[in-house]
Design a protein around this motif. Structure first.
Motif, short mmCIF file in Angstrom:
data_model
loop_
_atom_site.label_atom_id
_atom_site.label_comp_id
_atom_site.label_asym_id
_atom_site.label_seq_id
_atom_site.Cartn_x
_atom_site.Cartn_y
_atom_site.Cartn_z
N SER A 183 0.97 -1.66 -0.08
CA SER A 183 0.12 -0.32 0.38
C SER A 183 0.85 1.28 0.33
N ARG A 212 -7.66 1.98 -0.92
CA ARG A 212 -8.06 3.44 -0.74
C ARG A 212 -7.81 4.71 -1.12
N GLU A 217 -8.00 -3.53 -7.18
CA GLU A 217 -8.51 -3.59 -5.34
C GLU A 217 -7.76 -1.93 -5.07
N TYR A 229 -9.30 2.52 6.66
CA TYR A 229 -8.24 2.08 7.32
C TYR A 229 -8.59 2.77 8.51
C1 LIG Z 1 -5.06 -7.70 -1.30
C2 LIG Z 1 -4.85 -6.38 -0.95
N1 LIG Z 1 -5.67 -5.71 -1.71
C3 LIG Z 1 -5.69 -3.92 -2.46
C4 LIG Z 1 -4.98 -3.74 -0.48
C5 LIG Z 1 -5.90 -2.27 -0.83
O1 LIG Z 1 -4.68 -1.57 -0.57
P1 LIG Z 1 -5.20 -0.35 -0.88
O2 LIG Z 1 -4.42 -0.61 1.19
O3 LIG Z 1 -3.75 0.40 -1.52
O4 LIG Z 1 -6.36 1.07 -0.36
C6 LIG Z 1 -5.32 -4.30 0.26
C7 LIG Z 1 -5.18 -3.60 1.29
O5 LIG Z 1 -4.25 -4.30 2.05
C8 LIG Z 1 -4.50 -6.21 0.02
O6 LIG Z 1 -4.32 -6.66 1.38
#
Ligand SMILES: Cc1ncc(COP(=O)(O)O)c(C=O)c1O
Length: 265
Positions: free
Chosen positions: A48, A122, A119, A216
């Motif tokens: 992230s 955030r 995905e 988060y």
């Molecule tokens: C498998 C997976 N996809 C997506 C995310 C989301 O990532 P971001 O923190 O960039 O939103 C996470 C966050 O830990 C994750 O574990």
């Protein structure tokens, strides 16, 4: 491989996440022998707050060979989940060159002819939320003045957990400016939203906004110190609505069960 902070990096060899390419192939072989499991694709998430956009290219480049190996062995790879990791602005961080990212998706991932899942959690909601707190008291010491708010680490744990920076703004105009460490009232020194922040002269009852708490934030909140979870308010332009009421102490206590053998002691 990516990740702005050690605790949110996922792709290094000693992180608990992920499998090496060899183990991915082995896992597919195991899955092929299982009656109730269909392995249909791969999922990748390198971390992230990934500020180095080239980390995504490096990760994507590993996929064509792996997909080909799996397909050559007769396995199905019909879906690729390319994860999240796009950073948001907590302070003055520069944002990713998403054009380059999109081009790598087009040039490296699309030719693999799979369904593609992303995905970017955030990135979509992080900057959209804030934690509104009210100042309980101001504690002056020889070193620093503490602004103690009714919000705490149990409401937004990122600063405590990852030393994360969140901008803090007073909901009033600056008359005179002072420097505060902004804390919650919980019994932990780590219960801190930010050190040495410049804010207007604050007094008990003033409101303080901890910004970029849309990701988060609430989902990592807890009842630590028997503190109730905050209310959630959805704001859209001039409109706003309570979408989740503040928890009550009864909500916490009513779900607890006392065993009969304790009652009869
Ligand atoms: C498998 C997976 N996809 C997506 C995310 C989301 O990532 P971001 O923190 O960039 O939103 C996470 C966050 O830990 C994750 O574990």
């Amino acid at each position: 491989m990516g990740g702005g902070h050690s605790k949110i990096s996922t792709g290094r060899k000693r992180d608990k996440f992920g499998l090496s390419a060899d183990r991915v192939i082995k896992s597919y072989e195991i899955a092929a022998g299982l009656e109730n499991v269909d392995a249909i694709g791969l999922s990748m998430h390198i971390g992230s707050q990934v500020f180095e956009v080239s980390a995504f290219e490096k990760a994507f480049q590993k996929l064509p060979e792996l997909v080909k190996t799996l397909r050559d062995q007769g396995h199905t790879v019909s879906r690729l989940d390319i994860g999240g990791g796009f950073p948001i602005q907590y302070s003055d961080e520069s944002l990713l060159d998403l054009k380059a990212y999109a081009e790598w998706v087009r040039d490296i991932i699309v030719p693999l002819e799979t369904e593609i899942i992303m995905e970017p959690g955030r990135f979509l909601v992080g900057n959209a939320g804030g934690l509104l707190t009210r100042v309980i008291s101001v504690k002056e010491t020889d070193e620093i003045d503490f602004l103690i708010t009714d919000g705490a680490m149990n409401d937004l744990i990122r600063p405590t957990l990852y030393d994360a920076f969140h901008e803090i703004e007073a909901v009033k105009s600056p008359a005179t400016s002072k420097t505060y460490s902004v804390t919650g009232p919980v019994c932990e020194s780590g219960d801190m939203f930010g050190h040495d922040r410049s804010l207007p002269d604050m007094t008990a009852g003033d409101l303080c906004l901890i910004k970029s708490a849309g990701a988060y934030g609430f989902c990592m909140a807890s009842n630590y110190n028997s503190r109730v979870l905050p209310a959630e308010i959805l704001v859209y332009g001039e409109k706003y609505q309570l979408i989740r009421p503040r928890q009550t102490l009864e909500d916490i206590i009513n779900v607890e069960k006392v065993p009969e053998w304790v009652e009869n002691l």
